[in-house]
Design a protein around this motif. Structure first.
Motif, PDB file in Angstrom:
ATOM      1  N   LEU A 198       1.023  -1.143   0.064  1.00 27.02           N
ATOM      2  CA  LEU A 198       0.044  -0.174   0.094  1.00 27.02           C
ATOM      3  C   LEU A 198       0.972   1.287   0.195  1.00 27.02           C
ATOM      4  CD1 LEU A 198      -2.795  -0.979   2.405  1.00 27.02           C
ATOM      5  CD2 LEU A 198      -2.486  -1.428  -0.021  1.00 27.02           C
ATOM      6  N   ALA A 199       2.075   1.079   0.738  1.00 25.49           N
ATOM      7  CA  ALA A 199       2.944   2.240   0.792  1.00 25.49           C
ATOM      8  C   ALA A 199       3.422   2.498  -0.922  1.00 25.49           C
ATOM      9  CB  ALA A 199       4.080   2.073   1.638  1.00 25.49           C
ATOM     10  N   GLU A 222       3.790   5.413  -5.911  1.00 29.17           N
ATOM     11  CA  GLU A 222       3.506   5.566  -7.337  1.00 29.17           C
ATOM     12  C   GLU A 222       2.275   6.495  -8.056  1.00 29.17           C
ATOM     13  OE1 GLU A 222       4.743   0.768  -7.409  1.00 29.17           O
ATOM     14  OE2 GLU A 222       2.755   1.446  -7.697  1.00 29.17           O
ATOM     15  N   ILE A 223       1.174   6.582  -6.840  1.00 27.45           N
ATOM     16  CA  ILE A 223       0.270   7.368  -7.161  1.00 27.45           C
ATOM     17  C   ILE A 223       0.648   8.940  -7.235  1.00 27.45           C
ATOM     18  CG2 ILE A 223      -1.900   8.309  -6.534  1.00 27.45           C
ATOM     19  CD1 ILE A 223      -2.665   5.604  -5.426  1.00 27.45           C
ATOM     20  N   GLU A 224       1.362   9.248  -6.188  1.00 24.64           N
ATOM     21  CA  GLU A 224       1.782  10.689  -6.160  1.00 24.64           C
ATOM     22  C   GLU A 224       2.858  10.975  -7.222  1.00 24.64           C
ATOM     23  OE1 GLU A 224       0.793  13.151  -4.219  1.00 24.64           O
ATOM     24  OE2 GLU A 224      -0.391  11.488  -3.490  1.00 24.64           O
ATOM     25  N   LEU A 225       3.790  10.059  -7.626  1.00 26.27           N
ATOM     26  CA  LEU A 225       4.630  10.325  -8.707  1.00 26.27           C
ATOM     27  C   LEU A 225       3.814  10.629 -10.247  1.00 26.27           C
ATOM     28  CD1 LEU A 225       7.528   7.710  -8.127  1.00 26.27           C
ATOM     29  CD2 LEU A 225       7.586  10.008  -7.965  1.00 26.27           C
ATOM     30  N   ALA A 226       2.911   9.752 -10.212  1.00 26.28           N
ATOM     31  CA  ALA A 226       1.850   9.747 -11.476  1.00 26.28           C
ATOM     32  C   ALA A 226       1.169  11.197 -11.489  1.00 26.28           C
ATOM     33  CB  ALA A 226       0.916   8.744 -11.475  1.00 26.28           C
ATOM     34  N   ALA A 270       2.326   6.045 -16.415  1.00 22.75           N
ATOM     35  CA  ALA A 270       2.773   5.983 -14.881  1.00 22.75           C
ATOM     36  C   ALA A 270       1.098   5.903 -14.071  1.00 22.75           C
ATOM     37  CB  ALA A 270       3.367   7.067 -14.357  1.00 22.75           C
ATOM     38  N   ALA A 271       0.158   6.730 -14.446  1.00 21.88           N
ATOM     39  CA  ALA A 271      -1.143   6.633 -13.731  1.00 21.88           C
ATOM     40  C   ALA A 271      -1.833   5.411 -14.076  1.00 21.88           C
ATOM     41  CB  ALA A 271      -1.873   7.727 -14.441  1.00 21.88           C
ATOM     42  N   ALA A 272      -1.688   4.754 -15.277  1.00 24.86           N
ATOM     43  CA  ALA A 272      -2.624   3.490 -15.344  1.00 24.86           C
ATOM     44  C   ALA A 272      -1.784   2.158 -14.907  1.00 24.86           C
ATOM     45  CB  ALA A 272      -2.462   3.170 -17.093  1.00 24.86           C
ATOM     46  N   GLU A 273      -0.457   2.279 -14.715  1.00 24.09           N
ATOM     47  CA  GLU A 273       0.078   1.373 -14.025  1.00 24.09           C
ATOM     48  C   GLU A 273       0.013   1.467 -12.546  1.00 24.09           C
ATOM     49  OE1 GLU A 273       1.880  -1.266 -15.696  1.00 24.09           O
ATOM     50  OE2 GLU A 273       1.051  -0.317 -17.210  1.00 24.09           O
ATOM     51  N   ALA A 274      -0.157   2.583 -11.857  1.00 18.90           N
ATOM     52  CA  ALA A 274      -0.341   3.012 -10.443  1.00 18.90           C
ATOM     53  C   ALA A 274      -1.888   2.489 -10.157  1.00 18.90           C
ATOM     54  CB  ALA A 274      -0.293   4.253 -10.111  1.00 18.90           C
ATOM     55  N   ALA A 275      -2.662   2.592 -11.101  1.00 20.92           N
ATOM     56  CA  ALA A 275      -4.328   2.439 -10.764  1.00 20.92           C
ATOM     57  C   ALA A 275      -4.237   0.845 -10.830  1.00 20.92           C
ATOM     58  CB  ALA A 275      -5.054   2.978 -11.852  1.00 20.92           C
ATOM     59  N   ALA A 300      -2.677  -0.580  -7.526  1.00 14.88           N
ATOM     60  CA  ALA A 300      -3.412  -0.044  -6.412  1.00 14.88           C
ATOM     61  C   ALA A 300      -4.894  -0.810  -6.391  1.00 14.88           C
ATOM     62  CB  ALA A 300      -3.932   1.652  -6.625  1.00 14.88           C
ATOM     63  N   ALA A 301      -5.595  -1.227  -7.553  1.00 17.43           N
ATOM     64  CA  ALA A 301      -6.816  -1.827  -7.464  1.00 17.43           C
ATOM     65  C   ALA A 301      -6.463  -3.234  -6.999  1.00 17.43           C
ATOM     66  CB  ALA A 301      -7.538  -1.776  -8.945  1.00 17.43           C
ATOM     67  N   ASP A 302      -5.449  -3.854  -7.439  1.00 18.32           N
ATOM     68  CA  ASP A 302      -5.206  -5.206  -7.085  1.00 18.32           C
ATOM     69  C   ASP A 302      -4.678  -5.279  -5.668  1.00 18.32           C
ATOM     70  OD1 ASP A 302      -4.544  -7.968  -8.155  1.00 18.32           O
ATOM     71  OD2 ASP A 302      -2.482  -7.505  -7.545  1.00 18.32           O
TER      72      ASP A 302
END
Ligand SMILES: Cc1cc2nc3c(=O)[nH]c(=O)nc-3n(C[C@H](O)[C@H](O)[C@H](O)COP(=O)(O)OP(=O)(O)OC[C@H]3O[C@@H](n4cnc5c(N)ncnc54)[C@H](O)[C@@H]3O)c2cc1C
Length: 388
Positions: A287-288, A293-297, A326-331, A334-336
């Motif tokens: 989760l961290a 990853e989300i903040e970077l995206a 980056a955003a698609a990878e992060a999403a 995160a969902a998984d």
């Protein structure tokens, strides 16, 4: 979540807070209930329009907010972060609104933009075709001059929101201007025009917004259906496609934030070994990682929007592609991870986490796939030979 004064103005942060407040009054339950009942989120759409959040990127004289794509992207992200990801934000205000604002005639701007801004005149966007797919240079939908007007023939696929749009901005090729060249031309087509038909594609995404196959069979259009210069071609198209990528990135980061918030809340509460399961690094670390990853995206998305809004289209292109990737990878991650953190509950409708998997996954495919972004970065950023 903490906002980032490092990159965003106080005004933008206030916009985020207002949108988050409005969207949280609807929330994920509202969104999934509408989706499962085959209904639309029209109240939410019209309310964001009424509050001025739909057309933040459109000039004020046409009913917009006079801001930039960064504002519209912030609205899209905050809606998704409250569990209400709206794909039509990407299509109507961002792609169609941008192209018409930049290249439409005065009469076209007055006719189309106010409805795009207040939500009463939603416009879909159609470029993808079954036999061309990712290779949009191969589209075969054709516009033919007919007296003063045009006749359109062809087929489009995966077109979002045809059932919620009065018009669709269609990309067609025109070959008969005598020059021998094939050029992409943009046409505004009424969805109730004779010869226009649309069939819904059954999808696995939990969303009230649907995708359609579209058939154009001798659809007759007036001369003023053409947006922009007939010879303006790709430049005009790309004016809409960079905003599309920035918006898609925001859609993904919002979805990722929603998934992560749900996961973090759950692992703080759920106790099976005498401590909350979030105390175990096996749950905390993924989760961290997602948080990072989300903040970077988000940062890259804000950079892309800032470049685009500064008029630096070429620089924005690279950043928008990177942000979208980056955003698609992060999403997806995160969902998984959110599903995993919930255990069996992660797959129930009650907890509503598994439904995020397909929506997040779509971000790796549309509007431009992961592979095509890697092709772009390989070629344009690294100077490698064209690989496709
Ligand atoms: C939910 C959703 C909403 C959409 N909404 C719209 C919309 O409103 N309007 C619209 O016009 N379109 C829309 N699309 C279409 C979307 O833009 C396309 O699905 C996307 O561009 C990929 O095209 P395709 O599905 O035909 O895949 P294909 O082109 O068949 O590609 C299949 C796979 O092969 C990979 N691939 C293809 N060529 C290469 C290559 N040279 N190198 C490496 N990999 C390659 C792709 O990356 C992809 O993973 C939507 C799609 C989805 C899923």
């Amino acid at each position: 979540m903490t906002l980032t004064p490092f990159t965003e103005t106080e005004e933008r942060q206030a916009l985020r807070r207002e949108v988050a407040k409005l969207a949280s009054a609807y929330g994920r339950e509202y969104f999934t209930e509408k989706a499962r009942a085959g209904e639309k989120t029209t109240e939410l759409w019209l309310e964001i329009g009424k509050q001025g959040f739909l057309g933040t990127n459109v000039p004020e004289e046409y009913g917009g907010g006079g801001g930039g794509i960064g504002d519209t992207a912030a609205v899209c992200e905050e809606l998704a972060a409250q569990g209400c990801p709206l794909l039509l934000m990407v299509v109507s205000p961002a792609i169609c609104g941008t192209i018409i604002s930049r290249y439409g005639t005065e009469a076209q701007k007055q006719r189309w933009l106010p409805g795009i801004c207040d939500g009463t005149g939603t416009m879909a966007f159609a470029i993808t075709e079954p036999d061309a797919g990712t290779n949009t240079h191969k589209i075969t939908t054709t516009g033919r001059k007919d007296g003063d007007g045009w006749v359109l023939n062809g087929r489009k696929v995966w077109i979002s929101g045809i059932d919620e749009a009065d018009h669709v901005l269609v990309v067609a090729r025109v070959t008969d201007d005598g020059s021998g060249r094939v050029k992409p031309v943009l046409f505004v087509v009424p969805t109730d025009a004779p010869g226009f038909e649309a069939t819904a594609i059954p999808m696995e995404i939990v969303s009230p917004e649907r995708q359609f196959q579209v058939y154009l069979d001798d659809v007759r259009l007036p001369a003023d259906a053409v947006v922009g210069d007939e010879d303006g071609g790709l430049v005009q198209l790309f004016a809409g496609l960079n905003p599309e990528r920035i918006m898609a990135a925001s859609f993904s980061t919002g979805l990722a934030r929603f998934a992560l918030d749900k996961a973090a809340a759950y692992v703080k509460e759920r106790e099976i070994w005498g401590v909350p399961i979030g105390a175990h690094q096996g749950l905390a670390h993924p989760l961290a990682q997602s948080k990072i990853e989300i903040e970077l995206a988000r940062l890259m998305t804000q950079k892309a929007a800032a470049l685009y809004d500064a008029g630096l289209d070429a620089e924005a292109g690279e950043a928008a592609n990177m942000a979208k990737y980056a955003a698609a990878e992060a999403a997806c991650d995160a969902a998984d991870r959110a599903v995993q953190a919930h255990g069996g509950n992660g797959i129930t409708q009650e907890y509503g986490v598994a439904g995020l998997l397909v929506a997040a996954r779509a971000g790796r495919i549309a509007p431009v796939s992961r592979e095509m972004i890697l092709n772009y970065v390989g070629m344009h950023s690294l100077g490698l030979p064209k690989s496709y």
